[in-house]
Design a protein around this motif. Structure first.
Motif, mmCIF file in Angstrom:
data_model
loop_
_atom_site.group_PDB
_atom_site.id
_atom_site.type_symbol
_atom_site.label_atom_id
_atom_site.label_comp_id
_atom_site.label_asym_id
_atom_site.label_seq_id
_atom_site.Cartn_x
_atom_site.Cartn_y
_atom_site.Cartn_z
ATOM 1 N N LEU A 16 0.836 -1.200 0.000
ATOM 2 C CA LEU A 16 0.000 0.000 0.000
ATOM 3 C C LEU A 16 0.870 1.250 0.000
ATOM 4 N N ASP A 17 1.856 1.282 0.909
ATOM 5 C CA ASP A 17 2.746 2.449 1.000
ATOM 6 C C ASP A 17 3.527 2.643 -0.302
ATOM 7 N N MET A 18 3.960 1.541 -0.891
ATOM 8 C CA MET A 18 4.738 1.613 -2.126
ATOM 9 C C MET A 18 3.912 2.179 -3.280
ATOM 10 N N LEU A 19 2.668 1.686 -3.407
ATOM 11 C CA LEU A 19 1.800 2.155 -4.489
ATOM 12 C C LEU A 19 1.445 3.628 -4.296
ATOM 13 N N THR A 25 4.596 10.314 -6.414
ATOM 14 C CA THR A 25 5.901 10.732 -6.938
ATOM 15 C C THR A 25 5.887 10.931 -8.450
ATOM 16 N N HIS A 26 5.277 9.986 -9.150
ATOM 17 C CA HIS A 26 5.363 9.991 -10.621
ATOM 18 C C HIS A 26 4.111 10.507 -11.322
ATOM 19 N N HIS A 27 3.023 10.693 -10.574
ATOM 20 C CA HIS A 27 1.773 11.130 -11.206
ATOM 21 C C HIS A 27 1.155 12.246 -10.365
ATOM 22 N N LYS A 28 1.756 13.442 -10.504
ATOM 23 C CA LYS A 28 1.359 14.600 -9.706
ATOM 24 C C LYS A 28 -0.090 15.008 -9.955
ATOM 25 N N GLU A 29 -0.638 14.579 -11.114
ATOM 26 C CA GLU A 29 -2.014 14.960 -11.443
ATOM 27 C C GLU A 29 -3.040 14.162 -10.653
ATOM 28 N N ILE A 30 -2.584 13.107 -9.955
ATOM 29 C CA ILE A 30 -3.503 12.254 -9.193
ATOM 30 C C ILE A 30 -3.428 12.581 -7.703
ATOM 31 N N GLU A 31 -4.567 12.864 -7.127
ATOM 32 C CA GLU A 31 -4.665 13.150 -5.690
ATOM 33 C C GLU A 31 -5.300 11.958 -4.974
ATOM 34 N N SER A 106 6.320 -2.401 -12.437
ATOM 35 C CA SER A 106 7.293 -1.359 -12.769
ATOM 36 C C SER A 106 6.569 -0.024 -12.911
ATOM 37 N N ASN A 107 7.319 1.066 -12.944
ATOM 38 C CA ASN A 107 6.718 2.385 -13.148
ATOM 39 C C ASN A 107 6.020 2.455 -14.508
ATOM 40 N N GLU A 111 2.205 3.442 -15.236
ATOM 41 C CA GLU A 111 1.934 4.537 -16.174
ATOM 42 C C GLU A 111 0.982 4.100 -17.281
ATOM 43 N N ASN A 112 1.201 2.891 -17.814
ATOM 44 C CA ASN A 112 0.331 2.384 -18.887
ATOM 45 C C ASN A 112 -1.109 2.209 -18.411
ATOM 46 N N SER A 113 -1.284 1.700 -17.195
ATOM 47 C CA SER A 113 -2.628 1.501 -16.659
ATOM 48 C C SER A 113 -3.340 2.829 -16.444
#
Length: 249
Positions: A16-19, A25-31, A106-107, A111-113
Motif C-alpha cells: 500500500l505504501d509503495m503504491l 511521486t510519478h503522477h502529480k495529477e492524481i490526488e 514497474s513504473n 503509467e500504462n494503466s
C-alpha cells in the motif's frame, strides 16, 4: 492542473505504501483522497465519496475486490486492478481481457494503466463477471472468454469455439454459428490460454477444439476433419500429439 482523485485499496501495508508513493511521486495529477486495507474500510470510504480512479487489490483480508463492487454496483470510478503474481489470477485476467497491474510492478506498468484509464478504456460488466468466476472458482475451468475486436469486446462461450487460425499477429476465431471474430493477438497467446480448456495446437497456424474432431486422416501429410467437415492440416511435429489424444478417447 485539474486533479484526478483516487482511492487505493490494498491489504498489505508495505505494498500500500509503495503504491501510494509511486502514484504521488510519478503522477502529480492524481490526488489520493483515501486508502483502505479491507472491504469494510473501502466501503466506508466510497460511501463518502467516489474517486475518479479506484486502485483495487483482488484478494483482501475480509473478502475480495468483487465483494466491494457488489456493495457498489453503480460505482462510477474507473478501476485499476492490482494483483499478486498468481498463475490463476493472471490466467483469469487474460480470459476476461482486462488490464491489470501485476505485483511487483514497474513504473511503466503503472503509467500504462493510468494512461488507459484516462482514455476511458474500462471493462464491461460481463468481463468483470468472467474475471470473478475465474478467480473465485479456480478449480473449475473458465467457460467464457472476452475477445477484443477493432470496434468492440465480444464475450464468447468457449465451447462454441470450433477453431482458431493464425494470420501473422492476428487470430481469427471460428464459432459454431458460423461467426468469425478477428482479434489482434497471436495464436500462441490463445493456445497457451486455452490448452486446459480442451484445445490442441495441431499446426503453426491452427488451434482446434478437441471436441470438434471427427477424423484424423494419416495420408497426404496428415489432416483432421472437423464435425463441420472442415479439413485442418496437421504438422509433422504435432502428429504425435494428435494420435496420443485420440488413443486416450
Amino acid at each position: 492542473m485539474v486533479k484526478i482523485t483516487s482511492i487505493v485499496v490494498e491489504d498489505n501495508s508495505l505494498a500500500l505504501d509503495m503504491l501510494v508513493n509511486d502514484i504521488t511521486t510519478h503522477h502529480k495529477e492524481i490526488e489520493i483522497i483515501g486508502t483502505a486495507k479491507s472491504v469494510i474500510e473501502a466501503a466506508k470510504l466510497l460511501q463518502k465519496k467516489q474517486p475518479d480512479i479506484l486502485f483495487l487489490d483482488i484478494m483482501l483480508g475480509d473478502g475480495t475486490g468483487f465483494d466491494l463492487l457488489e456493495i457498489y454496483p453503480n460505482l462510477t470510478s474507473k478501476i485499476i486492478f492490482v494483483t499478486a503474481s498468481d498463475e490463476y489470477a493472471i490466467r483469469a485476467f487474460k480470459f476476461a481481457a482486462i488490464d491489470y497491474i501485476l505485483k511487483p510492478y514497474s513504473n511503466e506498468d503503472l503509467e500504462n494503466s493510468i494512461k488507459k484509464v484516462k482514455q476511458q478504456i474500462e471493462p464491461q460488466k460481463e468481463q468483470l463477471n468472467i474475471l470473478k468466476q475465474a478467480i473465485t472458482n479456480q478449480k473449475n475451468n473458465i467457460n467464457k472468454i472476452s475477445l477484443y475486436t477493432q470496434d468492440k469486446i465480444i464475450v464468447v462461450n468457449i465451447e462454441d469455439i470450433i477453431r482458431c487460425q493464425s494470420d501473422n499477429n492476428y487470430t481469427t476465431f471460428y464459432l459454431k454459428d458460423n461467426t468469425k471474430i478477428l482479434v489482434s493477438k497471436t495464436l500462441k497467446y490463445y493456445a497457451d490460454m486455452l490448452k486446459d480448456n480442451g484445445f490442441l495446437r495441431v499446426h503453426q497456424s491452427h488451434l482446434i477444439n478437441k471436441s470438434q474432431i471427427k477424423e484424423f486422416i494419416k495420408s497426404d501429410g496428415g489432416y483432421i476433419i472437423l464435425n463441420n467437415k472442415m479439413n485442418i492440416p496437421v504438422s509433422v511435429r504435432k502428429k504425435a500429439d494428435v494420435i496420443d489424444f485420440l488413443k486416450k478417447l
